[in-house]
Write an enzyme that holds these catalytic residues in place. Sequence first.
Site, PDB file in Angstrom:
ATOM      1  N   GLY A  14       0.778  -1.239   0.000  1.00 48.77           N
ATOM      2  CA  GLY A  14       0.000   0.000   0.000  1.00 48.77           C
ATOM      3  C   GLY A  14       0.804   1.279   0.000  1.00 48.77           C
ATOM      4  O   GLY A  14       0.322   2.313   0.463  1.00 48.77           O
ATOM      5  N   ARG A  67     -15.480 -15.241 -10.025  1.00 52.37           N
ATOM      6  CA  ARG A  67     -14.860 -13.924 -10.160  1.00 52.37           C
ATOM      7  C   ARG A  67     -15.946 -12.851 -10.291  1.00 52.37           C
ATOM      8  O   ARG A  67     -15.841 -11.760  -9.742  1.00 52.37           O
ATOM      9  CB  ARG A  67     -13.963 -13.929 -11.404  1.00 52.37           C
ATOM     10  N   MET A  92      -3.592  -7.225  -6.969  1.00 49.60           N
ATOM     11  CA  MET A  92      -2.997  -8.303  -7.749  1.00 49.60           C
ATOM     12  C   MET A  92      -4.012  -9.384  -8.108  1.00 49.60           C
ATOM     13  O   MET A  92      -3.781 -10.575  -7.871  1.00 49.60           O
ATOM     14  CB  MET A  92      -1.815  -8.905  -6.975  1.00 49.60           C
ATOM     15  N   ASN A 109      -5.193   2.335 -13.153  1.00 50.52           N
ATOM     16  CA  ASN A 109      -4.214   1.418 -12.568  1.00 50.52           C
ATOM     17  C   ASN A 109      -2.827   2.047 -12.674  1.00 50.52           C
ATOM     18  O   ASN A 109      -2.563   2.834 -13.574  1.00 50.52           O
ATOM     19  CB  ASN A 109      -4.232   0.101 -13.359  1.00 50.52           C
ATOM     20  N   HIS A 111       1.207   0.843 -13.053  1.00 55.98           N
ATOM     21  CA  HIS A 111       1.995  -0.328 -13.427  1.00 55.98           C
ATOM     22  C   HIS A 111       3.468   0.078 -13.515  1.00 55.98           C
ATOM     23  O   HIS A 111       3.788   1.128 -14.069  1.00 55.98           O
ATOM     24  CB  HIS A 111       1.500  -0.858 -14.780  1.00 55.98           C
ATOM     25  N   GLU A 145      -8.096  -6.309 -21.508  1.00 55.70           N
ATOM     26  CA  GLU A 145      -6.796  -6.983 -21.578  1.00 55.70           C
ATOM     27  C   GLU A 145      -5.881  -6.450 -20.482  1.00 55.70           C
ATOM     28  O   GLU A 145      -5.794  -5.222 -20.289  1.00 55.70           O
ATOM     29  CB  GLU A 145      -6.129  -6.700 -22.924  1.00 55.70           C
TER      30      GLU A 145
END
Length: 217
Positions: A14, A67, A92, A109, A111, A145
């Site tokens: 975090g 899910r 994750m 997000n 990355h 994706e």
Amino acid sequence: MERLKIAVQISGRGSNLQALIDACAEPRYPAEIALVISNIAGAQGLERATKASIQTRVIEHRDYYSRRAFDSEMTREITAAGAELICLAGFMRMLSDEFVDHWRDRLINIHPSLLPAFKGLDVQAAAIEAGVRFSGCTVHFVRREMDTGPIINQSAVPIHDDDTADTLAARILVQEHRIYPHAVRLIAEGRVTIEGERVMIDGAEAPAEALINPTPV
Ligand code: GAR
């Protein structure tokens, strides 16, 4: 000032959540964290949220039969908290197409690579292995994706000859903590639009200079 309500989804340490908490502590920052969701009980990020008096929920995927069911529960909680933007910060877990579509253009997000290079996991080691002279981090809107979607901002860092995955990750992480709060700010200020799959940012300037590694002498 009306502040944009955000939800942050985490799975671990975090530190990016902490960068957002710190940004939101600024009175003039245009966003606030309404909810932190972790899919892992005991994630360190949960303590950070609690310390900042932010509402937390643990939603463990293994408690859900699919899910989709897991994702629906997250959507329910996020909607109930009144959040208008979701920030994935070291979350994750793959998200269902339904979740990604439901939150389209309201889900971002971070990355640790310069996307579209080095998608997936262990990307710092992959960048070193590939011999690229720069890597960095990317904040992007999420599409179905993995690690794709319109790019909001990026920071590039040099790779040094003696880098390990850990030293590179640490150099990139410093930049993550700068660009994530900035991306949220740009969205909250209403300066971000998506044209095609390209992000346009009102009033933003690009750096004037190129970065070259190694530095020419
Ligand atoms: C960060 O480096 C983030 O970019 C990465 O996980 C780390 C989480 O650290 N995310 C991904 O790799 C997602 N594909 P944090 O929990 O300290 O923010």
